[in-house]
Design a protein around this motif. Structure first.
Motif, PDB file in Angstrom:
ATOM      1  N   ALA A  15      13.428   9.363  -4.872  1.00 58.91           N
ATOM      2  CA  ALA A  15      13.630   8.799  -3.546  1.00 58.91           C
ATOM      3  C   ALA A  15      14.015   7.322  -3.627  1.00 58.91           C
ATOM      4  CB  ALA A  15      12.376   8.965  -2.699  1.00 58.91           C
ATOM      5  N   ARG A  16      13.607   6.650  -4.708  1.00 60.54           N
ATOM      6  CA  ARG A  16      13.950   5.240  -4.843  1.00 60.54           C
ATOM      7  C   ARG A  16      14.681   5.025  -6.167  1.00 60.54           C
ATOM      8  NH1 ARG A  16       8.344   2.548  -3.926  1.00 60.54           N
ATOM      9  NH2 ARG A  16       7.734   4.467  -4.954  1.00 60.54           N
ATOM     10  N   ALA A  25       9.896  -1.527 -12.825  1.00 60.45           N
ATOM     11  CA  ALA A  25       8.746  -1.445 -11.923  1.00 60.45           C
ATOM     12  C   ALA A  25       8.783  -0.096 -11.239  1.00 60.45           C
ATOM     13  CB  ALA A  25       8.812  -2.558 -10.888  1.00 60.45           C
ATOM     14  N   ASP A  26       7.604   0.426 -10.890  1.00 58.07           N
ATOM     15  CA  ASP A  26       7.609   1.692 -10.150  1.00 58.07           C
ATOM     16  C   ASP A  26       6.885   1.561  -8.818  1.00 58.07           C
ATOM     17  OD1 ASP A  26       4.985   1.610 -10.794  1.00 58.07           O
ATOM     18  OD2 ASP A  26       4.905   3.553 -11.792  1.00 58.07           O
ATOM     19  N   GLY A  27       6.732   0.357  -8.373  1.00 63.04           N
ATOM     20  CA  GLY A  27       6.066   0.172  -7.092  1.00 63.04           C
ATOM     21  C   GLY A  27       4.605  -0.215  -7.240  1.00 63.04           C
ATOM     22  N   PHE A  28       4.019   0.064  -8.411  1.00 64.37           N
ATOM     23  CA  PHE A  28       2.609  -0.257  -8.609  1.00 64.37           C
ATOM     24  C   PHE A  28       2.386  -1.150  -9.827  1.00 64.37           C
ATOM     25  CE2 PHE A  28       3.046   4.082  -6.971  1.00 64.37           C
ATOM     26  CZ  PHE A  28       2.662   3.822  -5.673  1.00 64.37           C
ATOM     27  N   ARG A  29       3.408  -1.228 -10.677  1.00 62.91           N
ATOM     28  CA  ARG A  29       3.278  -2.044 -11.880  1.00 62.91           C
ATOM     29  C   ARG A  29       4.661  -2.582 -12.244  1.00 62.91           C
ATOM     30  NH1 ARG A  29       2.699   2.725 -16.379  1.00 62.91           N
ATOM     31  NH2 ARG A  29       3.926   4.248 -15.241  1.00 62.91           N
ATOM     32  N   LEU A  30       4.633  -3.625 -13.031  1.00 65.24           N
ATOM     33  CA  LEU A  30       5.877  -4.290 -13.410  1.00 65.24           C
ATOM     34  C   LEU A  30       5.762  -4.664 -14.874  1.00 65.24           C
ATOM     35  CD1 LEU A  30       8.510  -6.029 -12.718  1.00 65.24           C
ATOM     36  CD2 LEU A  30       6.907  -7.896 -12.366  1.00 65.24           C
ATOM     37  N   PRO A  73      14.239  -5.268  -6.972  1.00 62.72           N
ATOM     38  CA  PRO A  73      13.338  -6.203  -6.284  1.00 62.72           C
ATOM     39  C   PRO A  73      13.203  -7.504  -7.074  1.00 62.72           C
ATOM     40  CG  PRO A  73      12.299  -4.042  -6.602  1.00 62.72           C
ATOM     41  CD  PRO A  73      13.612  -3.991  -7.276  1.00 62.72           C
ATOM     42  N   ILE A 104       6.796 -11.389  -7.727  1.00 61.29           N
ATOM     43  CA  ILE A 104       5.628 -10.522  -7.842  1.00 61.29           C
ATOM     44  C   ILE A 104       4.639 -11.084  -8.859  1.00 61.29           C
ATOM     45  CG2 ILE A 104       4.910  -8.217  -8.530  1.00 61.29           C
ATOM     46  CD1 ILE A 104       7.777  -7.323  -7.643  1.00 61.29           C
ATOM     47  N   MET A 140      -0.964  -3.489 -10.054  1.00 61.04           N
ATOM     48  CA  MET A 140      -1.625  -3.654  -8.763  1.00 61.04           C
ATOM     49  C   MET A 140      -2.970  -2.957  -8.815  1.00 61.04           C
ATOM     50  SD  MET A 140       0.373  -5.513  -7.189  1.00 61.04           S
ATOM     51  CE  MET A 140      -0.377  -5.565  -5.560  1.00 61.04           C
ATOM     52  N   GLN A 199      -4.018   2.632  -3.583  1.00 56.70           N
ATOM     53  CA  GLN A 199      -3.298   1.901  -4.614  1.00 56.70           C
ATOM     54  C   GLN A 199      -2.437   0.843  -3.943  1.00 56.70           C
ATOM     55  OE1 GLN A 199      -2.661   2.350  -8.345  1.00 56.70           O
ATOM     56  NE2 GLN A 199      -1.873   0.349  -7.707  1.00 56.70           N
ATOM     57  N   SER A 200      -2.638  -0.403  -4.326  1.00 54.25           N
ATOM     58  CA  SER A 200      -1.811  -1.471  -3.748  1.00 54.25           C
ATOM     59  C   SER A 200      -0.389  -1.370  -4.271  1.00 54.25           C
ATOM     60  CB  SER A 200      -2.373  -2.833  -4.127  1.00 54.25           C
ATOM     61  OG  SER A 200      -3.716  -2.899  -3.777  1.00 54.25           O
ATOM     62  N   LEU A 201       0.538  -1.794  -3.441  1.00 54.89           N
ATOM     63  CA  LEU A 201       1.937  -1.757  -3.831  1.00 54.89           C
ATOM     64  C   LEU A 201       2.345  -3.090  -4.449  1.00 54.89           C
ATOM     65  CD1 LEU A 201       3.455  -0.123  -0.643  1.00 54.89           C
ATOM     66  CD2 LEU A 201       3.056   0.966  -2.827  1.00 54.89           C
ATOM     67  N   LEU A 202       3.223  -2.994  -5.413  1.00 56.18           N
ATOM     68  CA  LEU A 202       3.728  -4.189  -6.081  1.00 56.18           C
ATOM     69  C   LEU A 202       4.425  -5.083  -5.071  1.00 56.18           C
ATOM     70  CD1 LEU A 202       3.662  -5.031  -8.996  1.00 56.18           C
ATOM     71  CD2 LEU A 202       5.814  -3.869  -9.340  1.00 56.18           C
ATOM     72  N   THR A 203       5.334  -4.468  -4.306  1.00 50.94           N
ATOM     73  CA  THR A 203       5.979  -5.207  -3.227  1.00 50.94           C
ATOM     74  C   THR A 203       5.714  -4.426  -1.957  1.00 50.94           C
ATOM     75  OG1 THR A 203       7.941  -3.994  -3.845  1.00 50.94           O
ATOM     76  CG2 THR A 203       7.878  -6.285  -4.462  1.00 50.94           C
ATOM     77  N   ALA A 251       0.622   8.184  -4.454  1.00 49.15           N
ATOM     78  CA  ALA A 251       1.206   7.021  -5.112  1.00 49.15           C
ATOM     79  C   ALA A 251       2.567   7.328  -5.706  1.00 49.15           C
ATOM     80  CB  ALA A 251       0.261   6.512  -6.195  1.00 49.15           C
ATOM     81  N   ASP A 274       7.519   7.787  -1.961  1.00 47.82           N
ATOM     82  CA  ASP A 274       7.954   6.674  -1.143  1.00 47.82           C
ATOM     83  C   ASP A 274       6.964   6.361  -0.019  1.00 47.82           C
ATOM     84  OD1 ASP A 274       9.413   4.794   0.069  1.00 47.82           O
ATOM     85  OD2 ASP A 274      11.118   6.065   0.591  1.00 47.82           O
TER      86      ASP A 274
END
Lengths: 377, 604
Positions: free
Chosen positions: A151-152, A172-177, A245, A250, A372, B462-466, B512, B515
């Motif tokens: 989806a992303r 990054a996958d939205g929760f880690r970088l 992003p 971040i 995160m 779970q917190s989001l990175l952005t 998690a 999207d």
């Protein structure tokens, strides 16, 4: 086409390119490997339209020509042939490839090479030169953090940035970088920014398994493709279109607590916690305690609880600089980050239970990983 | 026109209009009187759907001859003496209006004789007494011979209120209303013998031996009655005597109706139409039935008389509870519990797979329900006797002999065979083949996990990175704003970001992988149409909706490990057989059916 080639060379070449074969494609030719004579060598190519791999194999060309051979049949056959010369001769009229090795002779039905999608011919002018060992380590340290969620699409790629003599890769996958930097042996002719599919990089790392030869990277403008060449192998990948992003934002600028621990000890504790955490939501709590007195040394207590399995608690010696904090992470994320850290010690920087945590190898400024936190509502 | 007092005749007709509006109301009042009088047998005869004649005869305690004249006057009753009594009414009637009302709009004859043991005082009553009331004018009490009990004959109903007569529905409708009413009372009082006849035609006859299932057959039909599940539940109250009791019969999930009409409630033996109670009943089936389908059943609630106010509706069709939420919750829990204890898997009717399917290929698979025969607490012999005596249904149909057996509630241990069409999983169980819809199954798994975490107040988020910024249409944005606190309970961290956009900073860890903005959108889409009276229900709805969006879709290829994990998770679910929206998650093809289809067990 009439070609003689050493069995081991052919087998190795097929092993490399077959990674790009898409066996279940609607286009039958994509299940085949292109076999063609090319300036005194044998060229093997495979593609799934997103990723293409080409490998050149030393050969004696008696007659020029090209065809596409079903990958599975060809690889399986070549792997069983004796370690000797293999003679390939194509009957262009019937598109039948005769494969002769040792005392066996085989006819394989092929598809005309005209149907094979053309792969870009590289122009290595302006290519960035990379060190193989470094680049493989970079891929290993970054690519795992890329997302698998279609989806992303942007997050399924790795951001590759080249500026002067600096190379940066981030995923990054939205929760880690994960961010890794490296210095280039020679400055790049032009700056470059591209989002390369993580899968292509993983395949590249696999291909570039040995040798000290440099990797050349080139991304021709406006083509939406990136090409890597290492020795006699080329990997071509479609780039991911989009904006990555702004990862610099971040990365936390400051922290209130910095915990130094042994990488191996923390990794082991994470693996143990994961056994219990995986039943639930992979939550592991890290209770970072700063030294309160001589009797109470600073330490990190890692714990995981599962309704079904039970619970786990491991204490790891640590040097805590700053105040203690109780923070929860997805233990899989933490474990994966620790696994790619090569230094004996690692620093975990935190500031609050709901603020991101940063993992850095001690004594290596080139890598950092942001995770995160989780919280139990 | 000058204002003047109405004549007593007109006044009583107006008052009667509230209580007696159709023949069925007469039957109701008289049957309730009979039941209050402790009758063991009630016989109702009607003519011309009750317009011409309604006669209710009972063997109850009767009315003494010297009280007969009083009985037909307004506000005369033996069931109540002071206002306080209103708050612990244990009888069906209490206002003393019924006989007077009936008398004012018809020609009524009451014949009654008191049972000997009931006589107060020394004067022995040799015979009964009779009184006639015509259009509200009482006649003289005369002594007649009569059996113990009371017989009330109401003739020419509404003869003096032609307006009311005009508003009566067709005979068929009025007759059906009487039927429905009497059947429900028969259900509520299985120990009383009921008989309803019109001329020589007996439409209802019960044995009065306490067996309710035969009466259910009369009410819902034999096929339905034998599928209904019996439920029983008790709950202690905060003090002694305030406990709640519930018993009854409810439909299994495969048996549904398109409306709520077949949900019948009795509170302390009184048939009531109570919207909240019905809502509780329907809510018990939440996520188990398809949208737009409703359950059916008859439920008997027993509650201390002080806890319920029946004096709120002229015909007493509505009641109020002192603690409505408690009753509501209790009813919902009791039915839900009973339901989950059975929860069968739909089984494919084999016939449609055979040659018949070829002739009508458009016919979809029909569902039947696999029951465990021991769960149906029907004593077939007894049932047979009852039905023969009462002339209800065909006894052979009621034998639960050919029920297929499946383990209740949980799905059995399944062995994965594979995935077909990237949409369904095929698995083998000890009792045959299972086809599982991967989307529905995953939806159920996510839903139960989320609700379990929610109930434990421990939803890992779970917190989001952005943070993800989600822009919504104004109407949806407003709705979402109202639900923000619920979202927080579910592990979302969403805040209003101004101008109809929202910032998502954390999502439940369960979701998690996907999207976050899709999850948020799923919540507000189509929200407008929902009317959700209860907080609990909103939460469940939201959860179901998010799970639907987050679940794997049909057409998505799953790796064997993912398929296996899905099966294992489904096995661990509490109600694995339907998705949260009520669609079935699995179809079961029994070994016997396969054998029959392959001709191993003789041709069908």
């Amino acid at each position: 086409m009439k070609v003689t080639v050493l069995q081991e060379n052919l087998a190795r070449g097929l092993g490399i390119v077959s990674r790009a074969v898409s066996p279940r494609s609607t286009l039958p030719v994509l299940a085949n490997v292109l076999v063609a004579s090319d300036e005194g060598r044998l060229r093997l190519s495979a593609t799934n339209l997103e990723l293409g791999i080409t490998c050149w194999v030393p050969a004696r060309i008696e007659q020029e020509g090209s065809t596409t051979v079903p990958s599975r049949t060809f690889s399986d056959l070549v792997n069983t042939l004796p370690s000797d010369q293999v003679l390939l001769s194509l009957d262009a009229k019937t598109q039948t490839l005769n494969v002769r090795g040792g005392s066996s002779t085989n006819d394989i039905k092929c598809i005309d090479a005209q149907e094979f999608p053309p792969l870009p011919v590289p122009d290595l002018d302006g290519a960035v030169q990379l060190n193989v060992a470094d680049f493989r380590e970079m891929i290993q340290q970054v690519a795992f953090a890329a997302s698998t969620d279609e989806a992303r699409p942007v997050l399924m790629g790795v951001l590759v940035q080249v500026e002067k003599d600096k190379l940066t890769m981030a995923a990054a996958d939205g929760f880690r970088l994960s961010v890794r930097k490296a210095a280039l042996a020679s400055p790049a002719p032009a700056p470059l920014t591209a989002i390369v599919p993580a899968r292509a990089l993983v395949e590249l790392a696999r291909v570039a398994s040995d040798g000290n030869e440099p990797i050349y990277m080139v991304a021709p403008k406006g083509r939406g493709q990136v090409l890597f060449r290492v020795k006699d192998v080329e990997v071509v990948s479609q780039l991911i279109d989009g904006t990555f992003p702004d990862y610099q934002q971040i990365i936390p600028r400051k922290y209130t607590s910095r915990t130094l621990v042994s990488t191996a000890a923390l990794l082991k504790a994470c693996k143990q916690a994961e056994i219990f955490a995986r039943e639930g939501s992979n939550v592991a709590r890290l209770n970072i305690k700063s030294a309160s007195s001589d009797l109470q040394p600073s330490e990190v207590e890692i714990s995981a609880t599962s309704e079904e399995t039970g619970k786990n608690e491991t204490i790891v010696e640590a040097t805590v600089d700053g105040s203690g904090v109780l923070i929860a992470f997805n233990v899989k994320f933490l474990r994966e980050a620790l696994e790619v850290i090569k230094t004996p010690n690692v620093a975990l920087e935190t500031s609050a239970p709901n603020a991101p945590g940063v993992v850095r190898p001690v004594g290596d400024e080139q890598f950092l990983h942001v995770i995160m936190p989780m919280h139990l509502g | 026109m000058p204002i003047r007092l109405l004549s007593s005749e007109v006044a009583s007709q107006i008052a009667a209009g509230e209580v007696i509006e159709r023949p069925a109301s007469v039957v109701k009042e008289l049957v309730e009187n009979a039941l209050d009088a402790g009758a063991k047998s009630i016989t109702v005869s009607i003519a011309e759907a009750g317009r011409k004649l309604i006669e209710v005869a009972d063997d109850g305690s009767g009315i003494a001859s010297d009280e007969l004249a009083l009985a037909v006057s307004r506000h005369a009753t033996s069931k109540l003496s002071k206002a306080d009594d209103l708050f612990h009414i244990a009888t069906l009637g209490f206002r003393g209006e019924a006989l007077a009302s009936m008398g004012s709009v018809s020609r009524m004859v009451i014949t009654s004789k008191v049972a000997k043991s009931n006589v107060v005082g020394s004067r022995p009553t040799k015979a009964g007494a009779r009184i006639k009331v015509e259009g509200g004018r009482e006649g003289k009490v005369e002594a007649v011979g009569a059996p113990t009990g009371t017989v009330v004959r109401v003739e020419d109903l509404f003869y003096n209120v032609p307006a009311r007569l005009k508003f009566l529905k067709t005979d068929v409708t009025e007759r059906r209303a009487i039927d429905a009413l009497l059947t429900r009372y028969a259900l509520a009082y299985p120990n009383v013998r009921f008989k309803l006849s019109e001329g020589n035609n007996v439409t209802l006859q019960t044995s009065g031996d306490g067996d309710r299932r035969a009466i259910l057959a009369a009410l819902y039909g034999v096929e339905v009655a034998k599928q209904l599940l019996e439920i029983n539940s008790d709950e202690e109250g905060p003090s002694t005597g305030s406990g709640l009791k519930l018993s009854g019969y409810v439909s299994p999930t495969a048996l549904t109706r398109s409306n709520r009409k077949d949900i019948t409630f009795f509170v302390n033996g009184r048939w009531v139409q109570d919207t909240p109670l019905t809502a509780a009943f329907v809510q018990a089936y939440h996520t188990l039935l398809m949208v737009g389908r409703y359950p059916m059943g008859a439920v008997f609630v027993e509650i201390a008389p002080e806890e319920v106010d029946v004096n709120v509706h002229p015909a007493k069709a509505e009641v109020r509870f002192r603690n409505q939420n408690r009753v509501f919750g209790f009813v919902q829990r009791a039915i839900r519990r009973g339901l989950l204890a059975y929860a069968p898997v739909p089984t494919v009717t084999p016939g449609l797979w055979g040659s018949r399917a070829e002739s009508s290929p458009q016919v979809g698979l029909d569902w039947t329900i696999a029951h465990s025969s021991d769960q149906l607490s029907v004593d077939s012999d007894q049932l047979e006797d009852v039905s023969r005596e009462s002339g209800v249904g065909q006894p052979s149909d009621l034998q639960p002999s050919n029920f297929q057996t499946t383990a209740a509630n949980k799905v059995p241990l399944l062995r994965l065979i594979g995935q077909i069409g990237s949409t369904y999983l095929v698995a083998e169980g000890p009792d045959g083949l299972y086809l599982i819809d991967q989307h529905a199954a995953h939806e159920r798994v996510l839903f139960e996990k989320l609700m379990a975490q929610h109930d434990m107040k421990k939803i890992p988020s779970q917190s989001l990175l952005t943070p993800a910024i989600v822009q919504l249409p104004p109407a949806s944005a407003k709705l979402l704003n109202e639900q923000l606190s619920i979202l927080t309970h579910f592990g979302f961290d969403v805040e209003d970001f101004g101008s109809n956009s929202f910032r998502v900073r954390a999502v439940p860890s369960l979701f998690a992988g996907s999207d976050p903005s899709a999850a948020l959108r799923a919540i507000v889409e189509d929200f407008e149409e929902d009317e959700a009276p209860l907080q609990n229900e909103i939460e469940k709805k939201l959860a179901a909706r998010v799970c639907k969006r987050m679940a794997v879709k049909g057409g998505q290829t799953l790796s064997p490990d993912e398929q296996r994990a899905l099966l294992t998770n489904l096995e661990n679910c509490d109600s694995p057989r339907t998705c949260p929206h009520g669609r079935p998650t699995m179809i079961h093809l029994s070994v016997e059916m396969l054998e029959r289809q392959f001709g191993r067990r003789g041709a069908r």
